[in-house]
Scaffold this motif. Structure first.
Motif, PDB file in Angstrom:
ATOM      1  N   ALA A  61       0.398  -0.864   0.127  1.00  0.00           N
ATOM      2  CA  ALA A  61       0.228   0.311  -0.128  1.00  0.00           C
ATOM      3  C   ALA A  61       0.645   1.122   0.463  1.00  0.00           C
ATOM      4  O   ALA A  61       0.779   2.622   0.094  1.00  0.00           O
ATOM      5  CB  ALA A  61      -0.530  -0.202   1.395  1.00  0.00           C
ATOM      6  N   GLY A  62       1.941   1.028   0.298  1.00  0.00           N
ATOM      7  CA  GLY A  62       3.027   1.915   0.238  1.00  0.00           C
ATOM      8  C   GLY A  62       4.017   3.043   1.490  1.00  0.00           C
ATOM      9  O   GLY A  62       4.017   3.797   2.000  1.00  0.00           O
ATOM     10  N   LYS A  63       3.633   1.920   2.362  1.00  0.00           N
ATOM     11  CA  LYS A  63       3.233   2.053   3.680  1.00  0.00           C
ATOM     12  C   LYS A  63       5.226   2.474   4.226  1.00  0.00           C
ATOM     13  O   LYS A  63       5.183   3.598   4.563  1.00  0.00           O
ATOM     14  CB  LYS A  63       3.556   0.580   4.658  1.00  0.00           C
ATOM     15  N   SER A  64       6.178   1.311   3.560  1.00  0.00           N
ATOM     16  CA  SER A  64       7.309   2.048   4.395  1.00  0.00           C
ATOM     17  C   SER A  64       8.020   2.807   2.788  1.00  0.00           C
ATOM     18  O   SER A  64       8.650   3.659   3.126  1.00  0.00           O
ATOM     19  CB  SER A  64       8.691   0.208   3.622  1.00  0.00           C
ATOM     20  N   THR A  65       7.617   2.984   1.706  1.00  0.00           N
ATOM     21  CA  THR A  65       8.306   4.601   1.253  1.00  0.00           C
ATOM     22  C   THR A  65       7.425   6.129   1.314  1.00  0.00           C
ATOM     23  O   THR A  65       8.213   6.425   1.651  1.00  0.00           O
ATOM     24  CB  THR A  65       6.757   3.877  -0.815  1.00  0.00           C
ATOM     25  N   ILE A  66       6.664   5.660   1.654  1.00  0.00           N
ATOM     26  CA  ILE A  66       5.846   6.503   2.409  1.00  0.00           C
ATOM     27  C   ILE A  66       6.642   6.807   3.926  1.00  0.00           C
ATOM     28  O   ILE A  66       6.845   8.648   4.448  1.00  0.00           O
ATOM     29  CB  ILE A  66       4.613   6.800   2.844  1.00  0.00           C
ATOM     30  N   ALA A  67       6.592   5.849   5.569  1.00  0.00           N
ATOM     31  CA  ALA A  67       7.145   6.742   5.855  1.00  0.00           C
ATOM     32  C   ALA A  67       8.443   6.833   6.045  1.00  0.00           C
ATOM     33  O   ALA A  67       9.319   7.445   7.067  1.00  0.00           O
ATOM     34  CB  ALA A  67       6.739   4.947   6.977  1.00  0.00           C
ATOM     35  N   LYS A  68       9.649   6.235   5.301  1.00  0.00           N
ATOM     36  CA  LYS A  68      10.471   6.750   4.760  1.00  0.00           C
ATOM     37  C   LYS A  68      10.807   8.383   4.984  1.00  0.00           C
ATOM     38  O   LYS A  68      11.650   9.352   5.048  1.00  0.00           O
ATOM     39  CB  LYS A  68      11.559   5.861   4.033  1.00  0.00           C
ATOM     40  N   ALA A 120      10.173  10.560   7.395  1.00  0.00           N
ATOM     41  CA  ALA A 120      11.160   9.997   9.038  1.00  0.00           C
ATOM     42  C   ALA A 120      12.038  11.313   8.510  1.00  0.00           C
ATOM     43  O   ALA A 120      12.270  12.125   9.043  1.00  0.00           O
ATOM     44  CB  ALA A 120      10.741   8.638   9.129  1.00  0.00           C
ATOM     45  N   GLN A 121      12.194  11.479   7.466  1.00  0.00           N
ATOM     46  CA  GLN A 121      13.389  11.833   6.781  1.00  0.00           C
ATOM     47  C   GLN A 121      13.240  13.526   7.276  1.00  0.00           C
ATOM     48  O   GLN A 121      13.616  14.095   7.317  1.00  0.00           O
ATOM     49  CB  GLN A 121      13.846  11.971   5.603  1.00  0.00           C
ATOM     50  N   LYS A 122      11.907  13.579   5.909  1.00  0.00           N
ATOM     51  CA  LYS A 122      11.679  15.286   6.464  1.00  0.00           C
ATOM     52  C   LYS A 122      10.976  15.879   8.288  1.00  0.00           C
ATOM     53  O   LYS A 122      11.762  16.780   8.498  1.00  0.00           O
ATOM     54  CB  LYS A 122       9.861  14.896   5.603  1.00  0.00           C
ATOM     55  N   LEU A 123      10.745  15.120   8.517  1.00  0.00           N
ATOM     56  CA  LEU A 123      10.857  15.238   9.805  1.00  0.00           C
ATOM     57  C   LEU A 123      11.831  15.110  11.260  1.00  0.00           C
ATOM     58  O   LEU A 123      12.091  15.374  12.463  1.00  0.00           O
ATOM     59  CB  LEU A 123       9.484  14.570  10.574  1.00  0.00           C
ATOM     60  N   ASN A 124      13.026  14.465  10.587  1.00  0.00           N
ATOM     61  CA  ASN A 124      13.737  13.929  11.206  1.00  0.00           C
ATOM     62  C   ASN A 124      14.101  12.757  12.813  1.00  0.00           C
ATOM     63  O   ASN A 124      14.376  13.079  13.592  1.00  0.00           O
ATOM     64  CB  ASN A 124      14.911  15.056  11.369  1.00  0.00           C
ATOM     65  N   TYR A 125      12.950  12.157  11.731  1.00  0.00           N
ATOM     66  CA  TYR A 125      12.591  11.088  13.336  1.00  0.00           C
ATOM     67  C   TYR A 125      12.785   9.795  12.744  1.00  0.00           C
ATOM     68  O   TYR A 125      13.227   9.905  11.478  1.00  0.00           O
ATOM     69  CB  TYR A 125      11.302  10.750  13.376  1.00  0.00           C
ATOM     70  N   VAL A 126      13.287   8.412  13.520  1.00  0.00           N
ATOM     71  CA  VAL A 126      14.320   7.251  13.313  1.00  0.00           C
ATOM     72  C   VAL A 126      12.843   6.592  12.534  1.00  0.00           C
ATOM     73  O   VAL A 126      11.540   6.811  12.760  1.00  0.00           O
ATOM     74  CB  VAL A 126      13.753   7.231  14.435  1.00  0.00           C
ATOM     75  N   TYR A 127      12.871   6.198  11.504  1.00  0.00           N
ATOM     76  CA  TYR A 127      11.960   4.858  10.990  1.00  0.00           C
ATOM     77  C   TYR A 127      11.969   3.847  11.095  1.00  0.00           C
ATOM     78  O   TYR A 127      13.273   2.920  11.371  1.00  0.00           O
ATOM     79  CB  TYR A 127      12.403   4.821   9.569  1.00  0.00           C
ATOM     80  N   THR A 128      11.408   3.135  11.405  1.00  0.00           N
ATOM     81  CA  THR A 128      11.064   1.596  12.102  1.00  0.00           C
ATOM     82  C   THR A 128      10.510   1.332  11.013  1.00  0.00           C
ATOM     83  O   THR A 128       9.233   0.582  11.283  1.00  0.00           O
ATOM     84  CB  THR A 128      10.859   1.449  13.155  1.00  0.00           C
ATOM     85  N   ASP A 129      10.222  -0.415  10.094  1.00  0.00           N
ATOM     86  CA  ASP A 129       9.878  -1.184   8.856  1.00  0.00           C
ATOM     87  C   ASP A 129       9.793  -2.191   9.550  1.00  0.00           C
ATOM     88  O   ASP A 129      10.857  -3.136   9.667  1.00  0.00           O
ATOM     89  CB  ASP A 129      10.425  -1.313   7.800  1.00  0.00           C
ATOM     90  N   THR A 130       8.969  -2.127  10.499  1.00  0.00           N
ATOM     91  CA  THR A 130       8.667  -3.343  11.284  1.00  0.00           C
ATOM     92  C   THR A 130       8.252  -4.388  10.170  1.00  0.00           C
ATOM     93  O   THR A 130       8.742  -5.908  10.671  1.00  0.00           O
ATOM     94  CB  THR A 130       6.782  -3.179  12.004  1.00  0.00           C
TER      95      THR A 130
END
Length: 221
Positions: free
Chosen positions: A11-18, A21-31
């Motif tokens: 559904a695009g979860k990982s692509t969008i989440a990455k 996370a980059q935009k916000l400077n947050y930690v990204y976790t691909d469960t």
């Protein structure tokens, strides 16, 4: 801040989440990658995918970790980089079975919650908003048609040098949807307070814009 992004396969979860996370400077976790890594671990040791006791024992001996290499997130089993291996069709076909194992989920959920305690996170998966981070500040549920998700997986596989037919991918995604939504432990479902975003017909930038608007509304409230 905790941002949970859930939804079915491709559904695009990982692509969008990455990107978020980059935009916000947050930690990204691909469960999802974590469950794929455990599935690969079982395959490498020629274990049955429902052999919970042996798989859990292997997990205790082989830590799963994420590292950023050349600007890209990689996942490791011990010292082995398995970023590409976990995306092979054999892993995609069997990850639902491993992900349904109660003790496997308990171990990985604890690891995921620990990550979220230590930093601002964007975490994607199938049960983030319902089980892993039920108190997440923002919950997004991404959906898309089976046809579009199969096309995305097909293009993604081509970039990785993996050859699969489009019809086979559609059948695989339908099967994965059924298994994920009907499993006893932590089934795929939208949290009652999650905001649904249909990504069918949208490009990545358009989806990112929609999700960022939702997050900004929360930050400004």
């Amino acid at each position: 801040m905790q941002i949970a992004i859930d939804g079915p396969a491709s559904a695009g979860k990982s692509t969008i989440a990455k990107i978020i996370a980059q935009k916000l400077n947050y930690v990204y976790t691909d469960t999802g990658a974590m469950y794929r890594a455990v599935t690969l671990l079982a395959q490498q040791h020629q274990l049955a995918y429902d052999d919970e006791a042996q798989i859990v024992q292997l997990m205790s001996q082989t830590p799963i970790s994420f590292r950023v290499l050349a600007g890209q997130q990689h996942i490791f089993l011990g010292t082995q980089d398995v970023t590409t291996a976990i995306r092979l069709p054999a892993i995609s076909r069997n990850v639902s079975q491993v992900a349904a194992l109660k003790k496997v989920r308990e171990i990985l959920v604890q690891q995921q919650q620990k990550i979220a305690q230590d930093a601002n996170v964007v975490m994607d998966g199938r049960d983030i908003g319902t089980v892993v981070l039920p108190q997440a500040d923002v919950k997004i549920f991404l959906i898309a048609s089976v046809a579009e998700r199969a096309q995305r997986r097909y293009r993604e596989n081509l970039t990785r040098g993996i050859t699969t037919s489009l019809s086979a991918l559609q059948a695989e995604i339908k099967t994965r949807d059924y298994k994920d939504s009907h499993r006893t432990i932590s089934p795929l479902r939208k949290a009652s307070d999650a905001i649904e975003v249909d990504t069918t017909g949208l490009n990545i930038a358009q989806v990112v814009t929609k999700v960022m608007e939702i997050i900004q509304q929360k930050l400004n409230s």
